[in-house]
Design a protein around this motif. Structure first.
Motif, PDB file in Angstrom:
ATOM      1  N   ASP A 145       0.821  -1.217   0.000  1.00 52.75           N
ATOM      2  CA  ASP A 145       0.000   0.000   0.000  1.00 52.75           C
ATOM      3  C   ASP A 145       0.850   1.260   0.000  1.00 52.75           C
ATOM      4  OD1 ASP A 145      -2.301  -1.494  -0.037  1.00 52.75           O
ATOM      5  OD2 ASP A 145      -2.601  -1.429   2.145  1.00 52.75           O
ATOM      6  N   ALA A 146       2.017   1.195   0.639  1.00 54.30           N
ATOM      7  CA  ALA A 146       2.885   2.372   0.751  1.00 54.30           C
ATOM      8  C   ALA A 146       3.870   2.496  -0.408  1.00 54.30           C
ATOM      9  CB  ALA A 146       3.652   2.316   2.067  1.00 54.30           C
ATOM     10  N   ASP A 147       3.798   1.565  -1.383  1.00 55.27           N
ATOM     11  CA  ASP A 147       4.780   1.547  -2.481  1.00 55.27           C
ATOM     12  C   ASP A 147       6.204   1.555  -1.942  1.00 55.27           C
ATOM     13  OD1 ASP A 147       3.333   1.363  -4.888  1.00 55.27           O
ATOM     14  OD2 ASP A 147       2.801   3.479  -4.807  1.00 55.27           O
ATOM     15  N   ALA A 148       6.430   0.748  -0.925  1.00 57.59           N
ATOM     16  CA  ALA A 148       7.740   0.702  -0.281  1.00 57.59           C
ATOM     17  C   ALA A 148       8.813   0.211  -1.260  1.00 57.59           C
ATOM     18  CB  ALA A 148       7.688  -0.215   0.941  1.00 57.59           C
ATOM     19  N   LYS A 149      10.016   0.759  -1.120  1.00 59.52           N
ATOM     20  CA  LYS A 149      11.132   0.378  -1.990  1.00 59.52           C
ATOM     21  C   LYS A 149      11.840  -0.850  -1.406  1.00 59.52           C
ATOM     22  CE  LYS A 149      10.331   3.824  -4.738  1.00 59.52           C
ATOM     23  NZ  LYS A 149       9.723   3.595  -6.074  1.00 59.52           N
ATOM     24  N   VAL A 150      11.126  -1.968  -1.467  1.00 60.24           N
ATOM     25  CA  VAL A 150      11.686  -3.237  -1.001  1.00 60.24           C
ATOM     26  C   VAL A 150      11.598  -4.243  -2.148  1.00 60.24           C
ATOM     27  CG1 VAL A 150      11.129  -2.840   1.432  1.00 60.24           C
ATOM     28  CG2 VAL A 150       9.439  -3.938  -0.051  1.00 60.24           C
ATOM     29  N   ALA A 151      12.415  -5.280  -2.082  1.00 59.29           N
ATOM     30  CA  ALA A 151      12.445  -6.255  -3.173  1.00 59.29           C
ATOM     31  C   ALA A 151      12.778  -7.640  -2.651  1.00 59.29           C
ATOM     32  CB  ALA A 151      13.463  -5.836  -4.224  1.00 59.29           C
ATOM     33  N   VAL A 152      12.268  -8.627  -3.360  1.00 59.81           N
ATOM     34  CA  VAL A 152      12.647 -10.021  -3.149  1.00 59.81           C
ATOM     35  C   VAL A 152      13.416 -10.455  -4.388  1.00 59.81           C
ATOM     36  CG1 VAL A 152      11.802 -12.390  -2.934  1.00 59.81           C
ATOM     37  CG2 VAL A 152      10.668 -10.546  -1.686  1.00 59.81           C
ATOM     38  N   VAL A 153      14.582 -11.060  -4.201  1.00 57.05           N
ATOM     39  CA  VAL A 153      15.404 -11.491  -5.338  1.00 57.05           C
ATOM     40  C   VAL A 153      15.574 -13.005  -5.312  1.00 57.05           C
ATOM     41  CG1 VAL A 153      16.639  -9.289  -5.404  1.00 57.05           C
ATOM     42  CG2 VAL A 153      17.589 -11.199  -4.093  1.00 57.05           C
ATOM     43  N   THR A 154      15.893 -13.577  -6.452  1.00 58.62           N
ATOM     44  CA  THR A 154      16.186 -15.009  -6.516  1.00 58.62           C
ATOM     45  C   THR A 154      17.641 -15.237  -6.145  1.00 58.62           C
ATOM     46  OG1 THR A 154      16.779 -14.889  -8.855  1.00 58.62           O
ATOM     47  CG2 THR A 154      14.460 -15.352  -8.317  1.00 58.62           C
ATOM     48  N   VAL A 155      17.959 -16.468  -5.788  1.00 55.35           N
ATOM     49  CA  VAL A 155      19.304 -16.776  -5.312  1.00 55.35           C
ATOM     50  C   VAL A 155      20.337 -16.570  -6.411  1.00 55.35           C
ATOM     51  CG1 VAL A 155      19.064 -19.257  -5.816  1.00 55.35           C
ATOM     52  CG2 VAL A 155      20.702 -18.491  -4.093  1.00 55.35           C
ATOM     53  N   SER A 156      19.993 -16.887  -7.670  1.00 55.97           N
ATOM     54  CA  SER A 156      20.955 -16.683  -8.761  1.00 55.97           C
ATOM     55  C   SER A 156      21.206 -15.192  -8.984  1.00 55.97           C
ATOM     56  CB  SER A 156      20.455 -17.336 -10.055  1.00 55.97           C
ATOM     57  OG  SER A 156      19.278 -16.709 -10.516  1.00 55.97           O
ATOM     58  N   THR A 157      20.173 -14.363  -8.797  1.00 56.54           N
ATOM     59  CA  THR A 157      20.326 -12.904  -8.938  1.00 56.54           C
ATOM     60  C   THR A 157      21.237 -12.364  -7.849  1.00 56.54           C
ATOM     61  OG1 THR A 157      18.116 -12.710  -9.908  1.00 56.54           O
ATOM     62  CG2 THR A 157      19.091 -10.711  -8.996  1.00 56.54           C
ATOM     63  N   ALA A 158      21.039 -12.835  -6.622  1.00 59.94           N
ATOM     64  CA  ALA A 158      21.882 -12.394  -5.508  1.00 59.94           C
ATOM     65  C   ALA A 158      23.347 -12.723  -5.783  1.00 59.94           C
ATOM     66  CB  ALA A 158      21.413 -13.048  -4.216  1.00 59.94           C
ATOM     67  N   ARG A 159      23.583 -13.917  -6.299  1.00 57.86           N
ATOM     68  CA  ARG A 159      24.969 -14.329  -6.558  1.00 57.86           C
ATOM     69  C   ARG A 159      25.575 -13.568  -7.732  1.00 57.86           C
ATOM     70  NH1 ARG A 159      23.367 -20.643  -5.610  1.00 57.86           N
ATOM     71  NH2 ARG A 159      23.568 -20.626  -3.317  1.00 57.86           N
ATOM     72  N   ARG A 160      24.762 -13.252  -8.718  1.00 55.06           N
ATOM     73  CA  ARG A 160      25.277 -12.489  -9.852  1.00 55.06           C
ATOM     74  C   ARG A 160      25.616 -11.055  -9.450  1.00 55.06           C
ATOM     75  NH1 ARG A 160      21.168 -13.079 -14.768  1.00 55.06           N
ATOM     76  NH2 ARG A 160      22.779 -11.832 -15.808  1.00 55.06           N
ATOM     77  N   VAL A 184      15.127 -13.638  -0.130  1.00 62.39           N
ATOM     78  CA  VAL A 184      15.810 -14.360  -1.208  1.00 62.39           C
ATOM     79  C   VAL A 184      15.083 -15.689  -1.409  1.00 62.39           C
ATOM     80  CG1 VAL A 184      17.965 -15.392  -2.006  1.00 62.39           C
ATOM     81  CG2 VAL A 184      18.025 -13.316  -0.586  1.00 62.39           C
ATOM     82  N   THR A 185      14.660 -15.966  -2.649  1.00 59.78           N
ATOM     83  CA  THR A 185      13.935 -17.201  -2.954  1.00 59.78           C
ATOM     84  C   THR A 185      14.746 -18.098  -3.893  1.00 59.78           C
ATOM     85  OG1 THR A 185      12.831 -16.509  -4.993  1.00 59.78           O
ATOM     86  CG2 THR A 185      11.823 -15.824  -2.929  1.00 59.78           C
ATOM     87  N   GLU A 186      14.320 -19.346  -3.961  1.00 58.68           N
ATOM     88  CA  GLU A 186      14.884 -20.257  -4.951  1.00 58.68           C
ATOM     89  C   GLU A 186      14.530 -19.736  -6.343  1.00 58.68           C
ATOM     90  OE1 GLU A 186      16.820 -22.709  -4.607  1.00 58.68           O
ATOM     91  OE2 GLU A 186      16.584 -23.526  -2.578  1.00 58.68           O
ATOM     92  N   ASP A 187      15.346 -20.094  -7.333  1.00 57.95           N
ATOM     93  CA  ASP A 187      15.065 -19.688  -8.703  1.00 57.95           C
ATOM     94  C   ASP A 187      13.766 -20.309  -9.201  1.00 57.95           C
ATOM     95  OD1 ASP A 187      17.336 -18.096  -9.166  1.00 57.95           O
ATOM     96  OD2 ASP A 187      18.564 -19.868  -9.517  1.00 57.95           O
ATOM     97  N   VAL A 188      13.109 -19.589 -10.095  1.00 60.62           N
ATOM     98  CA  VAL A 188      11.892 -20.071 -10.745  1.00 60.62           C
ATOM     99  C   VAL A 188      12.249 -20.488 -12.163  1.00 60.62           C
ATOM    100  CG1 VAL A 188       9.565 -19.476 -11.508  1.00 60.62           C
ATOM    101  CG2 VAL A 188      10.459 -18.539  -9.364  1.00 60.62           C
TER     102      VAL A 188
END
Length: 430
Positions: A145-160, A184-188
């Protein structure tokens, strides 16, 4: 057991004919299963979309303008999405997601920028799909609702980006904005086109509308167990008519119902225009035609091979007939023996198909959207084991073997059973 012994005997004394039959069956099953699995992989329910068969999508804006039915955009306004899809009977959860998601430049301070695939989703999205979190959490309703600047990334993205998967609390640049990683989530798998992404950021649809009808909002609905999508479609159709009547004169065009919400299969193989024009499901018809060709053509060849094998057993059939064996028992014996051969060839074809799909399909079969190839580095774009190895696939292979066996052995066996004992013992041809 007698069937197996007889087949073993045949394999010793008619090796070429038997193995040609086995190979022909293997090729036929391989081709049919390759088509079946390619189609099924794009529709299968696997993590994180284990409830995929219960998820439907509301997306395109279809309207009538100047007497013509048109598809105006791939998304709806937030207001129209809620008017059409909120509070429907049979719906367990509703999620708002962004319809159009171009690649964005993502980077870290002092590092290089990568062109990655984002997904803009709300908090309910994480309750419809079962993502596996390695660390952290998904964003909640307050953050959406607040358009917060937060993100969830995949594990391969984090490593890259960071060469490490322990990145919760760290910041990334997404375009011109700074986001804080909270999970951080598993890759899709890219095979799951509606889910694949490198990072997921909050979306509430409030700042993405073009008009009272048009916007960038799509809806994902999780149906309650046992609910038929058609019952939900009928409710939406009534709402489209009611909204068109209520808003008549306020807009330049009138809303037109186009078969929504769509199942995953409908999203893949049909367009809104197909529903507006009431076109049939040509994809299913085309697939059945392929299956028929891949079964009937080899069955004709294998039928000739079966007849050739039986010509060497004329005397045996004649003796059995002379000692009172009925035509039905002889037919059952011959068809049963041929089924063992067909089953052997089918097992070989099934194994080859699974290995082909698992190891080589990314090189031969387009299962991903190559517009986001730059987002795929380090991510396997082919099917996983869970997509290939399940009971349904083996049942389909078994049915294929049974049908192929009947097609190629019934008439040769019928003809062999009709031979007269005296003529057969004299070793006449059948």
């Amino acid at each position: 057991m007698n069937y197996i012994k007889k087949v073993c005997y045949e394999m010793k004394h008619q090796r070429i004919m038997v193995w040609v039959s086995v190979c022909g069956t293997a090729i036929a099953v391989f081709l049919v299963m390759a088509f079946f699995l390619t189609d099924r992989i794009r529709n299968c329910s696997v993590a994180p979309a284990t409830q995929r068969d219960r998820i439907v999508t509301g997306s395109y804006l279809s309207a009538e303008y100047d007497g013509n039915s048109l598809v105006l955009s791939s998304g709806l306004s937030r207001e129209l999405a809620l008017r059409l899809y909120s509070g429907l009977d049979g719906v367990e959860k509703m999620s708002l997601v962004k319809s159009w998601e171009p690649l964005v430049d993502v980077g870290v301070k002092g590092g290089k920028y990568l062109s990655l695939q984002p997904r803009y989703v709300d908090d309910v999205f994480w309750k419809i799909y079962d993502f596996s979190f390695i660390d952290g959490r998904s964003f909640d309703k307050a953050e959406v609702d607040a358009d917060a600047k937060v993100a969830v990334v995949t594990v391969s993205t984090a490593r890259r980006l960071f060469k490490d998967s322990d990145v919760v609390g760290r910041e990334i640049s997404v375009g011109h904005d700074r986001f804080r990683i909270i999970g951080v989530t598993e890759d899709v798998s890219p095979v799951l086109r509606e889910l694949f992404g490198n990072l997921y950021v909050p979306f509430n649809g409030r700042n993405s509308d073009y008009s009272s009808y048009e916007g960038l909002t799509n809806v994902r609905l999780l149906l309650k167990p046992g609910v038929n999508p058609e019952s939900v479609k009928k409710q939406v159709e009534k709402r489209v008519k009611a909204i068109s009547a209520a808003d008549e004169g306020k807009e330049e065009y009138r809303l037109v119902y186009a078969g929504q919400p769509y199942t995953n299969e409908e999203t893949l193989y049909r367009t809104p225009q197909d529903f507006i024009m009431d076109r049939g499901d040509f994809h299913s018809t085309k697939m059945w035609m392929y299956y028929g060709v891949f079964l009937i053509v080899p069955a004709i060849t294998l039928g000739s091979m079966t007849r050739s094998r039986l010509r060497h057993r004329v005397s045996e059939i004649g003796v059995r007939r002379a000692f009172g064996a009925s035509r039905k028992s002889i037919m059952a014996q011959l068809i049963g023996e041929n089924f063992v051969i067909t089953l052997l060839g089918g097992a070989i074809g099934m194994v080859l198909c699974l290995l082909f799909m698992w190891l080589l399909s990314p090189y031969f079969i387009t299962m991903i959207d190559y517009s986001y190839m730059s987002a795929l580095e380090g991510i396997y774009a082919g099917p996983t084991f869970s997509m290939l190895f399940d009971l349904r696939n083996f049942v389909v292979a078994l049915v294929l073997c049974f049908v192929l066996n009947l097609l190629c052995s019934f008439f040769p066996a019928l003809r062999a059973s009709k031979v007269e004992p005296a003529q057969a013992i004299a070793n006449s041809k059948i």
